[in-house]
Design a protein around this motif. Sequence first.
Motif, PDB file in Angstrom:
ATOM      1  N   GLY A  43       0.829  -1.195   0.000  1.00 44.60           N
ATOM      2  CA  GLY A  43       0.000   0.000   0.000  1.00 44.60           C
ATOM      3  C   GLY A  43       0.869   1.252   0.000  1.00 44.60           C
ATOM      4  O   GLY A  43       0.376   2.357  -0.150  1.00 44.60           O
ATOM      5  N   ALA A  44       2.178   1.068   0.142  1.00 42.20           N
ATOM      6  CA  ALA A  44       3.118   2.191   0.255  1.00 42.20           C
ATOM      7  C   ALA A  44       3.925   2.306  -1.034  1.00 42.20           C
ATOM      8  O   ALA A  44       5.117   1.985  -1.064  1.00 42.20           O
ATOM      9  N   LEU A  45       3.248   2.783  -2.082  1.00 44.17           N
ATOM     10  CA  LEU A  45       3.900   2.825  -3.398  1.00 44.17           C
ATOM     11  C   LEU A  45       5.099   3.764  -3.414  1.00 44.17           C
ATOM     12  O   LEU A  45       6.143   3.434  -4.000  1.00 44.17           O
ATOM     13  N   ALA A  46       4.972   4.924  -2.767  1.00 45.23           N
ATOM     14  CA  ALA A  46       6.075   5.892  -2.811  1.00 45.23           C
ATOM     15  C   ALA A  46       7.336   5.293  -2.176  1.00 45.23           C
ATOM     16  O   ALA A  46       8.448   5.478  -2.680  1.00 45.23           O
ATOM     17  N   GLU A  47       7.138   4.561  -1.085  1.00 47.87           N
ATOM     18  CA  GLU A  47       8.262   3.930  -0.393  1.00 47.87           C
ATOM     19  C   GLU A  47       8.887   2.826  -1.269  1.00 47.87           C
ATOM     20  O   GLU A  47      10.107   2.703  -1.355  1.00 47.87           O
ATOM     21  N   ALA A  48       8.035   2.045  -1.914  1.00 53.48           N
ATOM     22  CA  ALA A  48       8.521   0.993  -2.820  1.00 53.48           C
ATOM     23  C   ALA A  48       9.325   1.620  -3.958  1.00 53.48           C
ATOM     24  O   ALA A  48      10.399   1.141  -4.327  1.00 53.48           O
ATOM     25  N   ALA A  49       8.797   2.693  -4.497  1.00 57.27           N
ATOM     26  CA  ALA A  49       9.477   3.350  -5.623  1.00 57.27           C
ATOM     27  C   ALA A  49      10.790   3.977  -5.179  1.00 57.27           C
ATOM     28  O   ALA A  49      11.764   3.994  -5.931  1.00 57.27           O
ATOM     29  N   ARG A  50      10.811   4.459  -3.941  1.00 50.27           N
ATOM     30  CA  ARG A  50      12.057   5.051  -3.429  1.00 50.27           C
ATOM     31  C   ARG A  50      13.137   3.976  -3.356  1.00 50.27           C
ATOM     32  O   ARG A  50      14.270   4.185  -3.777  1.00 50.27           O
ATOM     33  N   PHE A  51      12.766   2.785  -2.845  1.00 53.55           N
ATOM     34  CA  PHE A  51      13.743   1.692  -2.817  1.00 53.55           C
ATOM     35  C   PHE A  51      14.267   1.397  -4.220  1.00 53.55           C
ATOM     36  O   PHE A  51      15.472   1.358  -4.459  1.00 53.55           O
TER      37      PHE A  51
END
Lengths: 122, 122
Positions: B16-24
Amino acid sequence: MHRSRLSGIVIDCRTGALAEAARFWGEALGMNTRMDASGYVALESSARALKVLVQSVAHESRVHLDIETDNLEAEVLRLTRLGAARIARVKNWWVMQAPTGQRFCIVGRSEPLSGAGIHDWE
Amino acid sequence: MHRSRLSGIVIDCRTGALAEAARFWGEALGMNTRMDASGYVALESSARALKVLVQSVAHESRVHLDIETDNLEAEVLRLTRLGAARIARVKNWWVMQAPTGQRFCIVGRSEPLSGAGIHDWE
């Protein structure tokens, strides 16, 4: 300082028929195939500065990304600080797992990196 | 005659945390991230003539390949003749399954294709 880049896509196929699997993927992507001495089939993708490989695996079929680096330990440390986990050391690479679940590999190169997308890390 | 090309890599993340996934993934691959209006995060990879996208999904995390084409039905037919199966039609793309098990997408474009790796099919 060390360097790394996204170096390739590996198409992992749970099959004993690697040539047939590679024929499908070569045709699907419009790329010529070339059997590699090490048991991979390389798909011709030099225009992308990206390796595309097909290999036979024992685990489930999937697609994984390869990152190459001129300093394997420094790059693995960088990725673990970002939240990735070490899974297994194999020859000159580490199999890693992203915090989002996907497996990927970090491949150590003894020659200087070349190609698109090279990043310098402090 | 129609045309197609490998157009991109999509990093499907069950989160549910797309921004965090994309940051990784942006940090891992050394690529800047740009939130897309359509709910994808694009990673800057123009040097490869390849889109790299991160998206949030309900199914297991994985990496899948996108093929783009100027004739969706003709390209889907070409791939089914090679042994792939239609899974689902979504907007302007078909979700397909390779004979080796991986899911991939064929995306129909209304504009002419551009970039590396375009193939003409009879």
